[in-house]
Write an enzyme that holds these catalytic residues in place. Structure first.
Site, PDB file in Angstrom:
ATOM      1  N   ARG A   1     -23.979   8.213  14.296  1.00  0.00           N
ATOM      2  CA  ARG A   1     -23.567   8.243  12.888  1.00  0.00           C
ATOM      3  C   ARG A   1     -22.143   7.723  12.777  1.00  0.00           C
ATOM      4  O   ARG A   1     -21.360   7.859  13.716  1.00  0.00           O
ATOM      5  CB  ARG A   1     -23.593   9.671  12.348  1.00  0.00           C
ATOM      6  CG  ARG A   1     -24.964  10.295  12.287  1.00  0.00           C
ATOM      7  CD  ARG A   1     -25.773   9.756  11.102  1.00  0.00           C
ATOM      8  NE  ARG A   1     -27.000  10.496  10.914  1.00  0.00           N
ATOM      9  CZ  ARG A   1     -28.159  10.196  11.492  1.00  0.00           C
ATOM     10  NH1 ARG A   1     -28.255   9.161  12.297  1.00  0.00           N
ATOM     11  NH2 ARG A   1     -29.236  10.938  11.262  1.00  0.00           N
TER      12      ARG A   1
ATOM     13  N   GLY B   1       0.844  -1.205   0.000  1.00  0.00           N
ATOM     14  CA  GLY B   1       0.000   0.000   0.000  1.00  0.00           C
ATOM     15  C   GLY B   1       0.872   1.244   0.000  1.00  0.00           C
ATOM     16  O   GLY B   1       1.870   1.296   0.693  1.00  0.00           O
TER      17      GLY B   1
ATOM     18  N   ARG C   1     -25.139  13.830  19.064  1.00  0.00           N
ATOM     19  CA  ARG C   1     -25.082  12.445  18.573  1.00  0.00           C
ATOM     20  C   ARG C   1     -23.817  11.754  19.068  1.00  0.00           C
ATOM     21  O   ARG C   1     -22.851  12.416  19.457  1.00  0.00           O
ATOM     22  CB  ARG C   1     -25.015  12.446  17.032  1.00  0.00           C
ATOM     23  CG  ARG C   1     -26.312  12.793  16.370  1.00  0.00           C
ATOM     24  CD  ARG C   1     -26.096  12.989  14.891  1.00  0.00           C
ATOM     25  NE  ARG C   1     -27.352  13.113  14.181  1.00  0.00           N
ATOM     26  CZ  ARG C   1     -27.502  13.698  12.997  1.00  0.00           C
ATOM     27  NH1 ARG C   1     -26.451  14.236  12.386  1.00  0.00           N
ATOM     28  NH2 ARG C   1     -28.665  13.757  12.409  1.00  0.00           N
TER      29      ARG C   1
ATOM     30  N   ARG D   1       0.552  -5.046  -4.932  1.00  0.00           N
ATOM     31  CA  ARG D   1       0.677  -6.018  -3.843  1.00  0.00           C
ATOM     32  C   ARG D   1       1.108  -7.371  -4.401  1.00  0.00           C
ATOM     33  O   ARG D   1       0.745  -8.427  -3.874  1.00  0.00           O
ATOM     34  CB  ARG D   1      -0.642  -6.130  -3.088  1.00  0.00           C
ATOM     35  CG  ARG D   1      -1.017  -4.873  -2.313  1.00  0.00           C
ATOM     36  CD  ARG D   1      -2.062  -5.154  -1.271  1.00  0.00           C
ATOM     37  NE  ARG D   1      -2.559  -3.944  -0.631  1.00  0.00           N
ATOM     38  CZ  ARG D   1      -1.984  -3.373   0.426  1.00  0.00           C
ATOM     39  NH1 ARG D   1      -0.875  -3.872   0.927  1.00  0.00           N
ATOM     40  NH2 ARG D   1      -2.510  -2.288   0.965  1.00  0.00           N
TER      41      ARG D   1
ATOM     42  N   MET E   1      -7.996   3.144   9.096  1.00  0.00           N
ATOM     43  CA  MET E   1      -7.311   1.923   8.659  1.00  0.00           C
ATOM     44  C   MET E   1      -6.414   1.364   9.764  1.00  0.00           C
ATOM     45  O   MET E   1      -6.240   1.994  10.803  1.00  0.00           O
ATOM     46  CB  MET E   1      -6.484   2.210   7.411  1.00  0.00           C
ATOM     47  CG  MET E   1      -7.306   2.265   6.149  1.00  0.00           C
ATOM     48  SD  MET E   1      -6.202   2.491   4.742  1.00  0.00           S
ATOM     49  CE  MET E   1      -7.348   2.360   3.402  1.00  0.00           C
ATOM     50  N   GLY E   2      -5.780   0.282   9.462  1.00  0.00           N
ATOM     51  CA  GLY E   2      -4.886  -0.380  10.421  1.00  0.00           C
ATOM     52  C   GLY E   2      -5.255  -1.847  10.457  1.00  0.00           C
ATOM     53  O   GLY E   2      -6.179  -2.234  11.145  1.00  0.00           O
TER      54      GLY E   2
HETATM   55  O1  F6P Z   1      -0.968  -0.657   3.735  1.00  0.00           O
HETATM   56  C1  F6P Z   1      -1.701  -0.857   4.866  1.00  0.00           C
HETATM   57  C2  F6P Z   1      -3.154  -0.552   4.632  1.00  0.00           C
HETATM   58  O2  F6P Z   1      -3.335   0.832   4.514  1.00  0.00           O
HETATM   59  C3  F6P Z   1      -4.029  -1.148   5.730  1.00  0.00           C
HETATM   60  O3  F6P Z   1      -4.167  -0.303   6.830  1.00  0.00           O
HETATM   61  C4  F6P Z   1      -5.323  -1.398   4.978  1.00  0.00           C
HETATM   62  O4  F6P Z   1      -6.060  -2.451   5.553  1.00  0.00           O
HETATM   63  C5  F6P Z   1      -4.862  -1.771   3.613  1.00  0.00           C
HETATM   64  O5  F6P Z   1      -3.609  -1.150   3.426  1.00  0.00           O
HETATM   65  C6  F6P Z   1      -5.793  -1.374   2.486  1.00  0.00           C
HETATM   66  O6  F6P Z   1      -5.286  -1.860   1.304  1.00  0.00           O
HETATM   67  P1  F6P Z   1      -5.755  -1.471  -0.159  1.00  0.00           P
HETATM   68  O7  F6P Z   1      -5.195  -0.125  -0.481  1.00  0.00           O
HETATM   69  O8  F6P Z   1      -5.170  -2.538  -0.999  1.00  0.00           O
HETATM   70  O9  F6P Z   1      -7.241  -1.445  -0.139  1.00  0.00           O
END
Ligand code: F6P
Length: 346
Positions: A271, A12, A166, A73, A173-174
């Site tokens: 939300r 990524g 609310r 990837r 992400m993570g």
């Molecule tokens: O590179 C790590 C990451 O940003 C993760 O946090 C996330 O789950 C994943 O890549 C998302 O991948 P993609 O861009 O392939 O959807």
């Protein structure tokens, strides 16, 4: 004839890759090498696709997000046959590479480790990932920018949440590590944080939210996309895997599950918002520009001094070479020390 260094970026993307490429090219040229970019990560090494690199070409990329080399990837060790691996070795030879600098996270550097160990290629790694989950380096570039972006999103949610009374849930992400969620939650005074390292204690979460709401008439929860909510009923869902065997989490909707769980169990309007890939793009922060530049510079030095099979790392205040194997052996996840801190803050 100058010796040639190939540079590739895999996995990524994240802000900081361009500054790291630039740092590596600048230092490599100073040491008397020429550089060539391998495009789209390991896919480019399989297919032999390249792009020129020089000080002139990289001069102004320090402020740009993404990677000028492209990424993928692709895992050359993935196939049943060793066809792709063979192609990688052929390209290395055909391009007459003296060394290859691979910039990436656990997956990309895992491939680099194997190419070094099993095929004796001159490999040096550069750590990058917005997840900040690589071992043996204090930080990876990309993390600071991503958290800064998530922090801005979280703060914006606070404003609208407070106006409408609310509960707001932000999903960040993570994949295996909760660093982005944790730092975002701390930095924006969230009321609860959900990370993959610890299953959500739903009773504790509901209590925190009800208490917070009684006090201020809004509440904020930050969750990692990979958090586990027992009530989400995921057991029977088949997840897609990427070439490195990781679950693809984009359709998992953890923020949405948590928001509807909260609304159902508290009766408070809730939300959710997903910041998604917005946290992976855009201009790198100052911290990431500096960190990336320095690990890039260090990588060229590691090549120059023949320290192959290593990765440039930030340890304390110093940039050093550490064994690639150590960096990829085990992910750095949120640990006990941080759990204790979470107990104090949330
Ligand atoms: O590179 C790590 C990451 O940003 C993760 O946090 C996330 O789950 C994943 O890549 C998302 O991948 P993609 O861009 O392939 O959807």
């Amino acid at each position: 004839m100058k010796k040639k260094i190939g540079i590739l970026t895999g996995g990524g993307d994240c802000p900081g890759l361009n500054p790291a490429i630039r740092g590596c090219v600048y230092a490599a040229e100073k040491y008397g090498y020429e550089c060539v970019g391998i495009t789209d990560g390991w896919k480019g090494l399989i297919e032999g696709t390249t792009t020129p690199l020089s000080r002139e070409i990289t001069e102004y990329i320090i402020m740009k997000g993404g990677t000028m080399l492209g990424t993928s990837r692709t895992n050359p060790f993935k196939q049943d046959s060793d066809e792709n691996l063979k192609k990688c070795l052929e390209t290395f030879k055909k391009l007459d590479l003296y060394a290859l600098v691979a910039m990436g996270g656990d997956d990309t550097l895992g491939v680099a480790t194997r190419l070094y160990k099993e095929h004796k290629l001159n490999l040096v790694g550069v750590p990058k990932t917005m997840d900040n989950d690589l071992s043996v380096t204090d930080y990876t570039f990309g993390f600071d920018t991503s958290v800064t972006r998530a922090m801005e999103a979280s703060q914006a949610l606070l404003d609208t949440g407070a106006s409408h009374h609310r509960v707001m849930v932000l999903e960040v992400m993570g994949r295996h590590a909760g660093w982005v969620a944790l730092y975002t939650a701390i930095a924006t005074a969230a009321d609860f944080v959900c990370i993959p390292e610890r299953q959500i204690d739903t009773a504790a979460m509901l209590k925190k939210i009800k208490d917070a709401y009684a006090r201020k008439r809004f509440a904020l929860v930050v969750t990692s996309e990979a958090a586990e909510l027992p009530a989400a009923g995921e057991d029977n869902i088949k997840h897609q895997l990427d070439q490195f065997g990781h679950r693809i989490l984009k359709d998992r909707g953890m923020g949405e599950h948590i928001a509807s769980f909260i609304e159902k169990n508290t009766g408070i309007e809730t939300r959710n918002a997903v910041i998604g890939h917005m946290q992976r793009g855009g201009a790198p922060t100052l911290f990431d520009r500096m960190l990336a530049t320095r690990v890039g510079l260090k990588a060229a030095e590691l090549v120059h001094t023949g320290q192959f099979g290593t990765m440039s790392a930030l340890v304390g205040n110093k940039f050093v070479g550490v064994p690639l194997e150590k960096a990829t052996g085990q992910l750095k996840t949120v640990d006990k020390e941080w759990f204790d801190l979470m107990g104090l803050l949330f």
